[in-house]
Enzyme design. Structure first.
Site, PDB file in Angstrom:
ATOM      1  N   GLU A 153       0.835  -1.212   0.000  1.00 19.14           N
ATOM      2  CA  GLU A 153       0.000   0.000   0.000  1.00 19.14           C
ATOM      3  C   GLU A 153       0.866   1.257   0.000  1.00 19.14           C
ATOM      4  OE1 GLU A 153      -3.227   0.006  -0.462  1.00 19.14           O
ATOM      5  OE2 GLU A 153      -3.132  -2.182  -0.551  1.00 19.14           O
TER       6      GLU A 153
ATOM      7  N   ASP B 174       4.041  -3.808  -5.768  1.00 16.67           N
ATOM      8  CA  ASP B 174       4.633  -5.080  -5.318  1.00 16.67           C
ATOM      9  C   ASP B 174       6.159  -4.982  -5.284  1.00 16.67           C
ATOM     10  OD1 ASP B 174       2.251  -6.339  -4.910  1.00 16.67           O
ATOM     11  OD2 ASP B 174       2.302  -7.563  -6.738  1.00 16.67           O
TER      12      ASP B 174
HETATM   13 ZN   LIG Z   1      -2.479  -2.458  -4.749  1.00 18.18          ZN
END
Ligand SMILES: [Zn+2]
Length: 421
Positions: free
Chosen positions: A283, A368
Site C-alpha cells: 500500500e 509489489d
Molecule cells: Zn495495490
C-alpha cells in the site's frame, strides 16, 4: 447535428458494448469451467483441488449474475433514452414542480427522481448478490437489518452531499456564461479534494467502526516500516469489515495530515505480522509512486473533457431529441443535459476500460516491487496466496477478459513477478 444520426450512433454503441461485454463474460465462464478440475502446476503444492474448485464455482456464479445485470442495464438505458422513460419523467416532474418551486427546484427534483428510480431498479440484483450469491459461498456476514440501515444511511448521505453540489453546478450552468463548464469543473475538482478528507474522517465511520491498532508488537513493526518509507500517517486503524463480509483488505486514505492506514479485521485475523507488514508495504508503494494523485488527475481530465463537450452538446437540439427527450421550451435544460451525459457517456467511455485497467495493473506491479524492497518478498507472496484463496479468486481467468476488466493482475502473473525477487 441531426437527430437521426445521434440516435443511430448511440443505439449502435449500446449494442456494440453489450455484445462485447457478453462475449467477454462468456469467455471468462468457459475458460474457468474448462480449468475447474486441475490446479495449475505453479500452485500444485499450495492450493488444494477443493479450494480451486470453489474459486471456479464462485467466479462462474458471479459472471452469470453479471450476464444478467449487463443485459438488464442495457435495457434500462434504452428505456430511459430512446424508449422515452426520461422524457415521460421529465414532463411529470416539470408539471408538478416547476409552477410551485421554480427552475432550480424542478431540476433538482428531476435528477433526484432519476437516481431514486435507478437505485430501485438495481435493488433486486444487489439483494441477490449479497443474500444469495455471497451467502452461498460463505462470504456474506450481513443481516437484512444492516443492509436496510446501510441503504438508508447511504441515501441520506448521498442527498446531503449531492444536492448542494448539484444545485451549485446547475446554478453555474445558468449564471456563469459560455465558460460555465470551467467553473463547474472547478467546483467538482474542489469537491473531490474535500471528499478525500471528509470521507475517511466523517462518512466511513457512519458505516464502520474504526479502532486504533491495539496490537503493540504489530504496531511497532508497522511504525518501523512507515519510518523506513518516509510515510507519516495520522493513525493506524482496524476496521470491522467482518460485520459485512469475509473478504479481507487493507488501504490508506486521505492526503496531507488526514492520511490514515486502515486494516480490515478480517485481514489481521488471517495474516502473520510479517505478512501484514508486507501488505502494508505494498500500500505504501502506491503512496510512494503517487498512484492516487495520478488516478485523480486522470479522472479530472476526463471530467474536464466531458464538461467541455457538454458545453457544446447542450446547445444542440439533436442531442436531446436523438436521445429520446424533447427539450423544455419554458424551463432550463441543464438538468436534462447533465442526465443525458451521465446516461450516454459511459457507453462511449467503455472503450477506455482496457486502458484504465492496464494502467491499474501496472500500478499493482510497481507497488509489489516497492514492497519487496521495503519488506519481505516471501511474506508478500504468502499473504497474496492466502488472500487469493480466502477471496476465492480464480487462478485461471480468461486472458482476454483480464486485459479488459482486471484492475489487479491475476494471481499467476503477480506471483510469478514476485518469484524473481
Ligand atoms: Zn495495490
Amino acid at each position: 447535428m441531426n437527430s437521426l444520426v445521434v440516435m443511430s450512433v448511440f443505439a449502435a454503441a449500446v449494442v456494440l458494448r453489450l455484445v462485447l461485454r457478453l462475449w467477454l463474460i462468456g469467455r471468462q465462464i468457459r475458460h474457468v469451467a474448462r480449468h475447474r478440475d486441475a490446479v495449475p502446476a505453479d500452485f500444485a503444492g499450495t492450493v488444494t483441488l477443493e479450494a480451486h474448485r470453489k474459486a471456479a464455482d464462485y467466479t462462474i456464479a458471479r459472471q452469470r449474475l453479471e450476464l444478467l445485470t449487463t443485459a438488464w442495464g442495457s435495457a434500462v438505458l434504452l428505456g430511459w433514452t430512446l424508449l422515452g422513460g426520461l422524457d415521460l419523467l421529465n414532463i411529470a416532474v416539470r408539471d408538478a414542480v416547476l409552477p410551485r418551486g421554480g427552475d432550480l427546484a424542478y431540476q433538482i427534483a428531476l435528477v433526484m427522481a432519476v437516481s431514486v428510480i435507478g437505485s430501485l431498479i438495481d435493488l433486486p440484483f444487489d439483494l441477490w448478490r449479497t443474500f444469495r450469491l455471497e451467502q452461498r459461498f460463505g462470504f456474506n456476514r450481513m443481516t437484512f437489518g444492516l443492509w436496510l440501515k446501510d441503504a438508508a444511511v447511504g441515501a441520506v448521505v448521498g442527498a446531503v452531499v449531492g444536492v448542494p453540489l448539484l444545485a451549485l453546478v446547475l446554478w453555474l450552468m445558468a449564471a456563469a456564461g459560455p465558460l460555465w463548464w470551467l467553473w463547474a469543473f472547478a467546483a467538482l475538482a474542489g469537491f473531490t479534494l474535500l471528499m478525500q478528507v471528509v470521507y475517511p474522517t466523517v462518512i466511513a465511520p457512519m458505516f464502520n467502526k474504526f479502532q486504533p491498532l491495539a496490537d503493540e508488537a504489530l504496531k511497532g513493526r508497522v511504525e518501523a516500516l512507515m519510518q523506513r518509507c518516509g510515510f507519516r500517517a495520522q493513525g493506524l486503524f482496524v476496521m470491522d469489515g467482518s460485520r459485512r463480509s469475509a473478504h479481507a483488505n487493507a488501504y490508506f486514505t486521505g492526503f496531507g495530515a488526514s492520511k490514515r492506514v486502515v486494516f480490515f479485521d478480517t485481514l489481521l485475523s488471517r495474516l502473520t505480522p510479517g505478512e501484514v507488514e508486507a501488505v502494508l508495504a505494498h500500500e505504501l508503494g502506491h503512496f510512494h509512486h503517487r498512484h492516487v494523485p495520478k488516478r485523480i488527475l486522470t479522472l479530472m481530465g476526463v471530467w474536464l473533457a466531458s464538461l467541455a463537450l457538454l458545453g457544446w452538446l447542450m446547445g444542440q437540439a439533436a442531442f436531446y431529441t436523438g436521445l429520446g427527450v424533447q427539450p423544455n421550451m419554458l424551463a432550463p435544460n441543464h438538468a436534462l443535459a447533465l442526465l443525458l451525459l451521465m446516461l450516454a457517456g459511459p457507453v462511449f467511455g467503455f472503450l477506455l476500460a482496457p486502458l484504465t485497467a492496464a494502467s491499474s495493473r501496472r500500478h499493482e506491479f510497481e507497488a509489489d516491487a516497492y514492497a519487496c524492497r521495503q519488506a519481505s518478498g516471501a511474506d508478500l507472496r504468502a499473504a497474496l496466496l492466502k488472500l487469493f484463496q480466502d477471496n476465492a479468486s480464480t487462478l485461471t481467468p480468461d486472458p482476454v477478459y483480464v486485459r479488459f476488466h482486471y484492475s489487479h493482475p491475476p494471481a499467476s502473473e503477480r506471483l510469478a513477478a514476485l518469484a524473481g525477487r
